[in-house]
Design an enzyme around this catalytic site. Structure first.
Site, PDB file in Angstrom:
ATOM      1  CG  HIS A 283      67.424  72.141 126.978  1.00  0.00           C
ATOM      2  ND1 HIS A 283      68.442  72.496 127.839  1.00  0.00           N
ATOM      3  CD2 HIS A 283      68.010  71.880 125.780  1.00  0.00           C
ATOM      4  CE1 HIS A 283      69.595  72.438 127.176  1.00  0.00           C
ATOM      5  NE2 HIS A 283      69.370  72.081 125.929  1.00  0.00           N
ATOM      6  CG  ASP A 295      73.076  73.289 124.836  1.00  0.00           C
ATOM      7  OD1 ASP A 295      71.842  73.115 124.829  1.00  0.00           O
ATOM      8  OD2 ASP A 295      73.897  72.358 124.974  1.00  0.00           O
ATOM      9  CD  GLU A 328      68.775  68.344 125.827  1.00  0.00           C
ATOM     10  OE1 GLU A 328      68.979  67.684 124.787  1.00  0.00           O
ATOM     11  OE2 GLU A 328      69.685  68.934 126.444  1.00  0.00           O
ATOM     12  CD  GLU A 329      72.517  69.939 127.718  1.00  0.00           C
ATOM     13  OE1 GLU A 329      72.844  68.860 127.208  1.00  0.00           O
ATOM     14  OE2 GLU A 329      72.566  71.025 127.104  1.00  0.00           O
ATOM     15  CG  ASP A 356      68.873  71.909 122.421  1.00  0.00           C
ATOM     16  OD1 ASP A 356      69.666  72.771 122.831  1.00  0.00           O
ATOM     17  OD2 ASP A 356      68.913  70.721 122.805  1.00  0.00           O
ATOM     18  CG  HIS A 428      77.502  70.076 126.106  1.00  0.00           C
ATOM     19  ND1 HIS A 428      77.277  68.719 126.037  1.00  0.00           N
ATOM     20  CD2 HIS A 428      76.308  70.663 125.843  1.00  0.00           C
ATOM     21  CE1 HIS A 428      76.007  68.491 125.729  1.00  0.00           C
ATOM     22  NE2 HIS A 428      75.406  69.665 125.604  1.00  0.00           N
TER      23      HIS A 428
END
Lengths: 469, 469
Positions: A283, A295, A328-329, A356, A428
């Site tokens: 992504h 990520d 995506e997130e 991912d 994240h």
């Protein structure tokens, strides 16, 4: 919509039932296996993925869906695909609920005043400008909160203190993420005015981990944030001293209606059955705190590089599509849009794998395919052995998150499993930066994806998914 | 003042010259050596130091000299000494230039807008409220900046990109800290309006390391900050792309005149020569970003615990003073005040060691004493062997920073050297929190200090420092 999806699935099962359970056949020629070896060796020498992820994380940086940098990322991806010589490059729109973080802070007001390191969870509402100040009430798990008496948290800030387990396959994530997904809802139901949680994290550094969270119609939304592990430890120790612990939580953020971004797709067009395709990708969006290296800059870069290296080797029989999913997130919005926009062509996927999960070494391949495809899987797995990739013979792979919306189509899906032991140290957080990628492991990832894509695209047998039960 | 100091030193040398170079003697009785063994074993079982550092970092937290929490720390230390049963507990004032951080942020404005993680260096002036925005000019070392033409940085923000070496003994710190101490002065001399540096850090996480910095009369002060290593990497990559890189730097901070804090001192009074004393300790203040667990809660806790354990064993012949120095981080102000206030008694120190290098295992003991004291040192080192402490036979120890102001007195000084391999991952960052201390290694530290203090206090020979050359 759903009805037509299932009709498509039924159709797929019927049309390929005849090829199932055939006797083993040589899936690849000697010449093809020589090419696989050359491809593998070339990939292990190639710096392309590193160059791509370095460029994305440096020249674009954080790229939250809907942000100005997200637009730059879309332009970056199109430009890279074109410069790499992909046959077709295009973008497809996706919409999503846009949200923006402005500022966030927290502190212990008493009994021992000191700052806390937090981050707002995605979609959090703002506090008043001066924050909210209230006593903390601690729960070990979301279940303990749910089982507690009504109004137990009246006027308080709920703190769920659940610590994620570390494991190579990331199995601690699912249980831990419950408190992120719906903690604020359950806290609000018990009367809380704010919600904080121990981050979904295996790290021991002072980074809070953001991530998606949700409100529920009919339940009053309350500000919601995650604490770093050391800060959750500190709060736990202070609460354990037995005196009331009061904190101030200040979040300034905004939900901004619908945003639009784009799945960016690059295709190496097949020579014999171009309509059939291998789908690999990652992504393109990231959270706003780090530069989205693990990520999912890594997934973007390594799948782009893998497809490019296959094309450099020889034109495959089937097409290879690298799909860089949008948003995506925020909830797989790009993937959902892809499935919706391409529903007639999803059945043409002969193999799919999303990267991912960072870029540590790929230690396993597992399929989730119709039994008729297993000879191909075994042939692929054999060619991955020199890369130290194990073949997990369960044929029940869970694949990357952006493939979840594809599930109703029963596509032949794969997990090329990165070692996730350290992934949730960084996931994240502001600390998800380029230096967290090991260039040597990244090459192993590229080699694995390249071999996989080449072989899925060139196998005699066209792989299909499991029959719908 | 200085004259009387040197007079004291000369006097000391004369009065002990007679005892130098005597034949070896048994420094300790069998009974004493049994006590040393018991003490060592007890210390390895004791949780006291952990309890102390947990309490200090949790219930007081960050304790910047001059802050409200610094006052709490002073009260905490007095209370702990009393509760532990020290014979005498008192505090001695120290003044220092008070400085306070309010906020700090930075971002790349172009060509790739994104936030940077920075921290203001101690004593930095503020920027205007909207920050300063200017092109970055990069130098590898402070030397390169100094050697550059005048006005090379006119209107720019200087970036010194020197990376600290990692080593067990922390030898990378000295060279790296030059850019922190005087980078802003050198940058200003070349016309810069702001100064940023790669943190003095061996970490690869996104924490900026603060620390002391200085302005110079006659050189215009400019705002000064450190970047985390990943952010310095990012800036380096962007500068290397060849386009001008502009950043915004926003620091709000204030110098607030003279502050006052206190050295807190606890004494176990000796039975035979109470005026002679072993000095151990750490510094009570911390930087404001973390909770000062490694720097220097550990040193505070482990020396308090060591002295308490010695007292539990038996009353020593000489006194043991635990000195918790004030305002170390701002420039050794507590230590300077101690030397000034106690200048007549500094010559009574028979051994001194400050723990201010974290709490990883102590791997070495090294002395810096008169040759006549070496038999005692060897006896101590022998009793540290079961703790895996090596004896470095160079008798040229550099000791903790708070012992620097004692140097004119030529006190017998020691280094009980913690393994500093990881220390500069955390030093002066928000990430210096309790979880970075290994409780097992902390016990080894306590045992080492306890054996050291017991033996220095009970040796037949009263140790003295090197003669002034």
């Amino acid at each position: 919509m759903k009805k037509s999806i299932f009709a498509g699935v039924a159709c797929l099962v019927v049309s390929f039932a005849a090829s199932a359970f055939q006797a083993p056949q040589a899936e690849f020629s000697e010449q093809q296996l020589k090419e696989v070896k050359a491809l593998r060796d070339n990939a292990l020498q190639s710096d392309l993925a590193w160059q791509l992820v370095e460029s994305l994380t440096t020249e674009v940086g954080p790229r939250m869906a809907g942000s100005p940098a997200d637009k730059l990322a879309v332009a970056w991806a199109k430009k890279q695909f074109k410069e790499l010589g992909f046959d077709k490059v295009w973008a497809e729109p996706a919409t999503f609920p846009k949200w923006q973080r402005y500022s966030e802070s927290a502190s212990i007001v008493g009994p021992a005043p000191q700052p806390l390191h937090i981050t707002a969870l995605g979609s959090s509402i703002s506090t008043p400008k001066s924050g909210i100040e209230a006593e903390v009430i601690e729960f070990e798990t979301i279940q303990e909160l749910e089982d507690a008496p009504a109004n137990i948290a009246d006027g308080k800030i709920v703190f769920i203190n659940y610590r994620m387990n570390r494991d190579r396959d990331g199995n601690g994530y699912g249980p831990a993420v419950q408190a992120r997904n719906r903690g604020a809802v359950e806290a609000s139901k018990k009367g809380a005015i704010g919600y904080v949680m121990r981050s979904v994290s295996t790290g021991h550094h002072r980074f809070a981990h953001t991530g998606g969270s949700h409100y529920q119609d009919g339940v009053k939304p309350i500000p919601t944030a995650a604490l770093s592990n050391p800060d959750a430890d500190q709060l736990q120790r202070l609460v354990a001293l037995g005196k009331p612990v009061t904190i101030n939580l200040n979040i300034q953020a905004e939900s901004m209606g619908q945003g639009t971004s784009y799945n960016v797709i690059g295709e190496i067009t097949g020579s014999e059955s171009p309509e059939q395709y291998v789908l690999i990708g990652g992504h393109l969006d990231s959270w706003d705190l780090g530069t989205g290296a693990l990520d999912d800059g890594a997934g973007v870069a390594l799948t782009m590089a893998a497809a490019k290296l296959v094309a450099d080797q020889s034109r495959p029989k089937r097409s290879i599509r690298v799909v860089l999913f949008a948003a995506e997130e925020l909830g797989l919005y790009g993937a959902k849009a892809y499935v919706k926009a391409n529903k007639d062509k999803v059945a043409n996927i002969v193999a799919a794998a999303e990267s991912d999960f960072g870029a540590d070494k790929i230690w396993a391949i597992e399929s989730n395919v119709h039994s008729s495809a297993l000879p191909v899987v075994r042939a692929i797995a054999k060619q991955l052995e020199p890369l130290n990739v194990e073949y997990v013979r369960k044929n029940a792979a869970r694949s990357g998150p952006d493939l979840i919306p594809f599930k109703p189509f029963n596509i032949p899906a794969f997990q090329l499993a990165q070692d996730g032991t350290d992934y949730f140290n960084y996931h994240h957080t502001a600390d998800d930066t380029l230096d967290k990628i090991d260039p040597v492991q990244l090459k192993q990832n590229v080699a694995t994806y390249a071999v996989f894509a080449y072989m899925a695209a060139n196998a005699k047998t066209r792989m299909i998914g499991k029959a719908k039960k």
